[in-house]
Design an enzyme around this catalytic site. Structure first.
Site, short mmCIF file in Angstrom:
data_model
loop_
_atom_site.label_atom_id
_atom_site.label_comp_id
_atom_site.label_asym_id
_atom_site.label_seq_id
_atom_site.Cartn_x
_atom_site.Cartn_y
_atom_site.Cartn_z
N VAL A 121 3.32 21.91 16.80
CA VAL A 121 2.60 20.69 16.87
C VAL A 121 1.70 20.62 15.61
O VAL A 121 1.34 21.64 15.06
CB VAL A 121 1.81 20.90 18.03
CG1 VAL A 121 1.00 19.58 18.27
CG2 VAL A 121 2.43 21.36 19.29
N CYS A 122 1.85 19.25 14.78
CA CYS A 122 1.20 18.97 14.00
C CYS A 122 1.26 19.84 12.79
O CYS A 122 2.42 20.22 12.33
CB CYS A 122 -0.46 18.84 14.24
SG CYS A 122 -1.47 18.09 13.12
N THR A 123 0.55 20.47 12.30
CA THR A 123 0.31 21.29 10.79
C THR A 123 0.78 22.89 11.30
O THR A 123 1.10 23.82 10.49
CB THR A 123 -0.80 21.55 10.17
OG1 THR A 123 -2.12 22.06 10.99
CG2 THR A 123 -1.11 20.33 9.67
N THR B 283 5.72 16.72 10.23
CA THR B 283 4.43 17.41 10.36
C THR B 283 3.44 16.12 10.14
O THR B 283 3.88 15.17 10.32
CB THR B 283 3.85 18.31 9.33
OG1 THR B 283 2.82 18.99 9.60
CG2 THR B 283 3.82 17.66 7.84
N ALA C 210 4.54 15.69 15.05
CA ALA C 210 3.58 15.07 13.80
C ALA C 210 1.90 15.33 14.32
O ALA C 210 1.70 16.60 14.81
CB ALA C 210 3.73 13.46 13.69
#
Length: 324
Positions: A107-109, A127, A160
């Site tokens: 998830v995300c970074t 990302t 993202a």
């Protein structure tokens, strides 16, 4: 056969708490939705088993230390403060145990940690938009796609920004248990089931710049509010009080795209929202969004998304919306 999946969520100092709790609530809710609270057995683990402090200051107490955890059916790596320097303990554990996990999810970074462990080499991934340049520079062997809210490449899935982790988790639940349990969870969480993975991280308005001069900003607002109007360059230039040639040059310089492309993006986004809401027929939507005919809208969808409006509606209709 009784469905039971083990899920392990990594915790570390500086983790984004919503990256953890969003997917966790989806998996917990899915078990409730099918009457089997343990359908997803979710555990959390930190490098040493100790409490961690999230970016927000929230304290999180893990269930175990990573050294005591085997590779699960689904391994989820949340984002946080891991873009510049990855914790070597996390990277080492991921490098050793990640390949044995049934599915790898970030998830995300959190994608930075998967990439640092070599688990994204040669794969398509995404990302958070704000970190795409840094990611591309650090991990050139990963095929980064900065646009979608989540990307799946085989058994590996990356998402993202923070809320897109919920979208991805709902997609996984739908894959595992079917559409109805995922719908039930989405309804409970008051979110859509589900934003398509290929949806852009930004709306048409957020993906571009806001014009500096007020006349051009007014045109941007007018386009968003009146997608069915005459939005040709001459008509828009007249609204801005400029000649068509001057308007086209100024719009591209200040907004970052041509008027025609901007209109196309806004119309497509408006049509997608109406299809997801499910309250209008396709012919009505094509007129309301400035396409004129269903065939013109179908060509626009195929060109931009690779799927037609009817199929898009079938796949991404919002919770509780009627089918047409």
């Amino acid at each position: 056969m009784t469905f039971r999946h083990t899920v392990l969520i990594l915790l570390y100092d500086g983790v984004q708490s919503l990256d953890v709790t969003g997917p966790l609530e989806v998996f917990a809710g899915a078990g409730q939705a099918v009457g089997r609270p343990g359908a997803y057995e979710v555990r959390t683990a930190s490098p040493d088993g100790r409490e961690v402090r999230a970016q927000s200051g929230l304290r999180l107490l893990p269930d175990a230390a990573l050294a005591d955890c085997a590779a699960p059916d689904l391994l989820l790596v949340p984002g946080g403060d891991c873009t510049d320097a990855q914790d070597p303990r996390l990277v080492a554990w991921l490098r050793e145990h990640g390949p044995a996990a049934g599915r790898l999810v970030s998830v995300c970074t959190g994608s930075f940690l998967l990439a640092a462990a070599g688990l994204l080499d040669g794969r398509r991934a995404t990302t958070h938009w704000a970190y795409c340049d840094a990611f591309a520079e650090q991990f050139p062997d990963v095929r980064l796609d900065p646009d979608p809210i989540f990307v799946r490449d085989g058994h590996v899935a990356t998402s993202a920004g923070v809320t897109s982790g919920i979208d991805l988790a709902l997609a996984l639940v739908e894959e595992d248990l079917g559409r109805q349990p995922a719908l039930t969870v989405a309804r409970h969480l008051v979110v859509f089931l589900r934003r398509p993975g290929n949806q852009r991280q930004f709306s048409a308005q957020l993906a571009v710049q806001t014009a500096a001069r007020s006349g051009l900003r007014d045109v941007q607002h007018y386009i968003a509010e009146h997608p069915a109007a005459d939005l040709g360059v001459e008509a828009l230039a007249a609204r801005a009080g400029l000649s068509p040639r001057h308007f086209a040059r100024a719009f591209q310089a200040e907004v970052g795209t041509t008027p025609g492309r901007y209109v196309d993006q806004v119309r497509l986004e408006a049509a997608r929202r109406m299809l997801e809401d499910g309250t209008r027929g396709i012919e009505e939507i094509s007129r309301a969004c400035g396409y004129g005919t269903p065939e013109a809208m179908r060509r626009a969808f195929l060109r931009a998304l690779g799927t037609g409006p009817a199929e898009y509606r079938r796949r991404f209709r919002a919770v509780g919306a009627p089918a047409h």
